[in-house]
Motif scaffolding. Structure first.
Motif, PDB file in Angstrom:
ATOM      1  N   MET A 163     128.638  29.736  47.498  1.00 21.73           N
ATOM      2  CA  MET A 163     128.162  29.417  45.967  1.00 21.73           C
ATOM      3  C   MET A 163     127.441  28.270  45.828  1.00 21.73           C
ATOM      4  SD  MET A 163     130.655  31.740  44.062  1.00 21.73           S
ATOM      5  CE  MET A 163     129.401  31.901  42.345  1.00 21.73           C
ATOM      6  N   ARG A 164     126.281  28.004  44.572  1.00 22.98           N
ATOM      7  CA  ARG A 164     126.071  26.863  44.897  1.00 22.98           C
ATOM      8  C   ARG A 164     126.979  25.846  44.012  1.00 22.98           C
ATOM      9  NH1 ARG A 164     121.099  25.188  40.575  1.00 22.98           N
ATOM     10  NH2 ARG A 164     121.143  22.914  41.204  1.00 22.98           N
ATOM     11  N   LYS A 165     126.800  24.659  44.132  1.00 23.38           N
ATOM     12  CA  LYS A 165     128.468  23.545  43.902  1.00 23.38           C
ATOM     13  C   LYS A 165     127.549  23.070  42.318  1.00 23.38           C
ATOM     14  CE  LYS A 165     131.351  20.314  45.145  1.00 23.38           C
ATOM     15  NZ  LYS A 165     132.147  19.406  46.919  1.00 23.38           N
ATOM     16  N   PHE A 166     128.025  24.501  41.267  1.00 24.56           N
ATOM     17  CA  PHE A 166     126.793  24.332  40.093  1.00 24.56           C
ATOM     18  C   PHE A 166     127.968  25.219  39.179  1.00 24.56           C
ATOM     19  CE2 PHE A 166     123.625  22.603  37.396  1.00 24.56           C
ATOM     20  CZ  PHE A 166     123.519  21.907  37.357  1.00 24.56           C
ATOM     21  N   LEU A 202     135.770  33.251  38.888  1.00 23.70           N
ATOM     22  CA  LEU A 202     135.384  32.353  39.884  1.00 23.70           C
ATOM     23  C   LEU A 202     136.549  31.916  40.723  1.00 23.70           C
ATOM     24  CD1 LEU A 202     133.094  29.817  38.542  1.00 23.70           C
ATOM     25  CD2 LEU A 202     132.731  32.064  40.364  1.00 23.70           C
ATOM     26  N   ASP A 203     138.446  32.456  40.307  1.00 27.40           N
ATOM     27  CA  ASP A 203     139.172  32.314  40.188  1.00 27.40           C
ATOM     28  C   ASP A 203     139.773  33.565  41.518  1.00 27.40           C
ATOM     29  OD1 ASP A 203     140.311  29.678  39.382  1.00 27.40           O
ATOM     30  OD2 ASP A 203     140.616  31.488  37.708  1.00 27.40           O
ATOM     31  N   LYS A 204     139.605  34.735  41.612  1.00 24.65           N
ATOM     32  CA  LYS A 204     139.133  35.992  42.418  1.00 24.65           C
ATOM     33  C   LYS A 204     139.018  35.024  43.759  1.00 24.65           C
ATOM     34  CE  LYS A 204     139.329  39.845  40.800  1.00 24.65           C
ATOM     35  NZ  LYS A 204     137.848  40.942  40.836  1.00 24.65           N
ATOM     36  N   ILE A 205     137.517  34.535  44.159  1.00 26.08           N
ATOM     37  CA  ILE A 205     137.173  33.895  45.110  1.00 26.08           C
ATOM     38  C   ILE A 205     137.330  32.592  46.040  1.00 26.08           C
ATOM     39  CG2 ILE A 205     135.503  36.203  45.271  1.00 26.08           C
ATOM     40  CD1 ILE A 205     133.243  34.245  44.666  1.00 26.08           C
ATOM     41  N   ASP A 208     137.660  31.877  48.621  1.00 30.52           N
ATOM     42  CA  ASP A 208     136.562  32.441  50.146  1.00 30.52           C
ATOM     43  C   ASP A 208     135.367  31.580  50.325  1.00 30.52           C
ATOM     44  OD1 ASP A 208     138.139  34.407  52.098  1.00 30.52           O
ATOM     45  OD2 ASP A 208     139.137  34.868  49.115  1.00 30.52           O
ATOM     46  N   VAL A 209     135.223  30.790  49.242  1.00 29.24           N
ATOM     47  CA  VAL A 209     133.952  29.521  49.058  1.00 29.24           C
ATOM     48  C   VAL A 209     133.720  28.707  49.960  1.00 29.24           C
ATOM     49  CG1 VAL A 209     132.651  29.085  47.191  1.00 29.24           C
ATOM     50  CG2 VAL A 209     134.080  30.694  46.241  1.00 29.24           C
ATOM     51  N   VAL A 210     132.232  28.449  50.084  1.00 28.36           N
ATOM     52  CA  VAL A 210     131.872  27.662  50.899  1.00 28.36           C
ATOM     53  C   VAL A 210     130.870  27.013  49.911  1.00 28.36           C
ATOM     54  CG1 VAL A 210     130.456  27.347  52.556  1.00 28.36           C
ATOM     55  CG2 VAL A 210     132.471  28.407  53.740  1.00 28.36           C
ATOM     56  N   TRP A 211     131.061  25.551  49.723  1.00 30.14           N
ATOM     57  CA  TRP A 211     129.808  25.687  48.643  1.00 30.14           C
ATOM     58  C   TRP A 211     129.195  25.112  48.967  1.00 30.14           C
ATOM     59  CZ3 TRP A 211     131.303  27.264  43.715  1.00 30.14           C
ATOM     60  CH2 TRP A 211     132.818  27.417  43.734  1.00 30.14           C
ATOM     61  N   TRP A 212     127.713  24.927  48.564  1.00 24.70           N
ATOM     62  CA  TRP A 212     126.177  24.624  48.928  1.00 24.70           C
ATOM     63  C   TRP A 212     124.920  23.757  47.930  1.00 24.70           C
ATOM     64  CZ3 TRP A 212     121.727  25.763  46.243  1.00 24.70           C
ATOM     65  CH2 TRP A 212     122.344  27.366  45.812  1.00 24.70           C
ATOM     66  N   GLU A 213     124.522  22.914  48.085  1.00 21.89           N
ATOM     67  CA  GLU A 213     123.925  22.076  47.282  1.00 21.89           C
ATOM     68  C   GLU A 213     122.687  22.087  47.325  1.00 21.89           C
ATOM     69  OE1 GLU A 213     126.299  18.521  45.593  1.00 21.89           O
ATOM     70  OE2 GLU A 213     126.934  19.039  47.884  1.00 21.89           O
ATOM     71  N   ALA A 352     136.021  20.064  37.617  1.00 26.42           N
ATOM     72  CA  ALA A 352     137.762  19.947  36.741  1.00 26.42           C
ATOM     73  C   ALA A 352     138.328  20.968  37.554  1.00 26.42           C
ATOM     74  CB  ALA A 352     137.972  20.144  35.846  1.00 26.42           C
ATOM     75  N   TRP A 353     137.359  22.013  37.581  1.00 25.37           N
ATOM     76  CA  TRP A 353     137.874  23.495  38.405  1.00 25.37           C
ATOM     77  C   TRP A 353     138.247  23.384  40.076  1.00 25.37           C
ATOM     78  CZ3 TRP A 353     134.741  27.505  41.602  1.00 25.37           C
ATOM     79  CH2 TRP A 353     135.455  28.801  41.386  1.00 25.37           C
ATOM     80  N   LEU A 354     137.182  22.899  39.966  1.00 25.04           N
ATOM     81  CA  LEU A 354     136.897  22.434  41.506  1.00 25.04           C
ATOM     82  C   LEU A 354     138.174  21.577  42.537  1.00 25.04           C
ATOM     83  CD1 LEU A 354     133.284  21.651  42.382  1.00 25.04           C
ATOM     84  CD2 LEU A 354     134.158  23.782  43.505  1.00 25.04           C
ATOM     85  N   ALA A 355     138.052  21.262  41.157  1.00 24.20           N
ATOM     86  CA  ALA A 355     139.575  20.281  41.506  1.00 24.20           C
ATOM     87  C   ALA A 355     141.320  20.288  42.124  1.00 24.20           C
ATOM     88  CB  ALA A 355     139.151  18.171  40.976  1.00 24.20           C
ATOM     89  N   GLN A 356     141.397  21.185  40.852  1.00 20.63           N
ATOM     90  CA  GLN A 356     142.484  21.763  41.180  1.00 20.63           C
ATOM     91  C   GLN A 356     143.151  22.943  42.374  1.00 20.63           C
ATOM     92  OE1 GLN A 356     141.905  25.104  38.232  1.00 20.63           O
ATOM     93  NE2 GLN A 356     141.986  23.600  36.487  1.00 20.63           N
TER      94      GLN A 356
END
Length: 356
Positions: A163-166, A202-205, A208-213, A352-356
């Motif tokens: 997923m895009r980191k955005f 988004l919490d559900k996955i 399992d997410v690898v973030w892309w930019e 903030a969600w990413l950092a949790q």
């Protein structure tokens, strides 16, 4: 900010350009190649001017930084619509004399030839593109994913997700994945409960997410087996399928479509020449030619009948456009006004969600 500074440094590195050279900033990869082939090369051949093509990640912070510092090094920048609106509102990009845009071949004025909503006071659109997700067919030979809901179902469709980191597009796809009809997405997202609902999906996955930019990353992540499916720009996946013969499949359900547009930073060093380039590159023929290199729809209606086969793969391009009727049944247009108003808030919450 580190990424923004790195991009700004890249732009500065190319700033020492001759009088007849433009610094044109875009997204790299197959998309930049389509622009180079359809716009840059013909314009350079016709005019004798040169183009220094610079790649960036879509972060427009350097535009603001350059303008406010009085050291503008970029002449033309390819941006998303919400960024174009915001930059224009903040006085960071030039107003454009849209009446000077060339007419269609049959004489139709440009204002009537461009798709409604693609011409703006400070920006001229080139393409309609879309956020989709794609998967590696070898990972799902018997039961392939078909809907946007399947992307969020890691039990039935196991594997890592890219997923895009955005925040933008992820929130819309999350809501559609949770059953919100495309035409109700922004009504739901305009409520605190709707935002919570998107983040709950988004919490559900998340684990399992690898973030892309950068746009070039998703097809590479699929090819490397790093993920089994990933969100992506449709043109990048098409290029991997058509040109690189990768076993990837696009799922059009739940796509979030958008525009890319040319803008000129305020007080760009070659703003007059930049405008000449924009007029050339957004003519009917050039936009049609770009669609022969990548599966993004032209912003001009007169370009559509001129779209031929892919310049390298030789396959008809029409069916691969995001706006083809069979691909457009459950699609939502990015609401640029909504994002212009809520981008800071949503990005702050997303980070903030990413950092949790």
């Amino acid at each position: 900010m580190a990424a923004a500074c790195a991009v700004a440094a890249t732009g500065a590195a190319g700033a020492a350009h001759a009088e007849g050279t433009l610094n044109v900033v875009s997204w790299g990869g197959a998309y930049a190649k389509s622009q180079i082939e359809a716009y840059h090369k013909p314009w350079m051949e016709q005019t004798g001017n040169q183009i220094n093509s610079i790649d960036y990640d879509g972060n427009v912070a350097p535009v603001k930084a350059q303008v406010e510092s009085g050291n503008v090094t970029w002449d033309v920048v390819d941006v998303e619509l919400s960024d174009a609106v915001r930059l224009c509102d903040e006085g960071l990009i030039e107003l454009m004399p849209l009446e000077e845009l060339p007419p269609a071949p049959d004489g139709t004025p440009a204002e009537d030839d461009f798709i409604p909503g693609t011409l703006h006071d400070c920006a001229v659109a080139t393409i309609v593109w879309t956020n989709i997700y794609a998967y590696d067919e070898t990972q799902f030979p018997d039961n392939p994913p078909k809907t946007v809901a399947d992307f969020f179902d890691v039990e039935t469709f196991p594997g890592k997700r890219g997923m895009r980191k955005f925040a933008k597009a992820n929130l819309e796809m999350a809501l559609m994945g949770d059953g919100v009809p495309a035409n109700e997405v922004y009504d739901v997202l305009s409520t605190p409960e709707g935002v919570d609902r998107a983040f709950a999906m988004l919490d559900k996955i998340k684990d399992d997410v690898v973030w892309w930019e950068a746009g070039a990353q998703p097809p590479q992540m699929l090819a490397d087996g790093e993920v089994s499916m990933t969100t992506a720009y449709n043109g990048r996946i098409f290029n991997a399928i058509a040109v690189e013969d990768k076993p990837f499949k696009i799922v059009w359900d739940g796509q979030v479509w958008d525009l890319d547009l040319w803008v000129i930073p305020k007080d760009a060093p070659h703003k007059d020449l930049a405008w000449e380039f924009i007029k050339f590159s957004t003519a009917t023929e050039q936009l049609a030619h770009q669609a022969e290199w990548i599966s993004y729809g032209p912003a001009r209606m007169s370009s559509v009948p001129l779209i031929g086969d892919h310049a390298e793969a030789g396959i008809p391009m029409g069916p691969h456009m995001p706006t083809a009727p069979e691909n457009f049944t459950n699609a939502v247009q990015n609401d640029f006004l909504w994002w212009a108003d809520h981008a800071d808030e949503m990005n702050e919450r997303f980070n903030a969600w990413l950092a949790q």
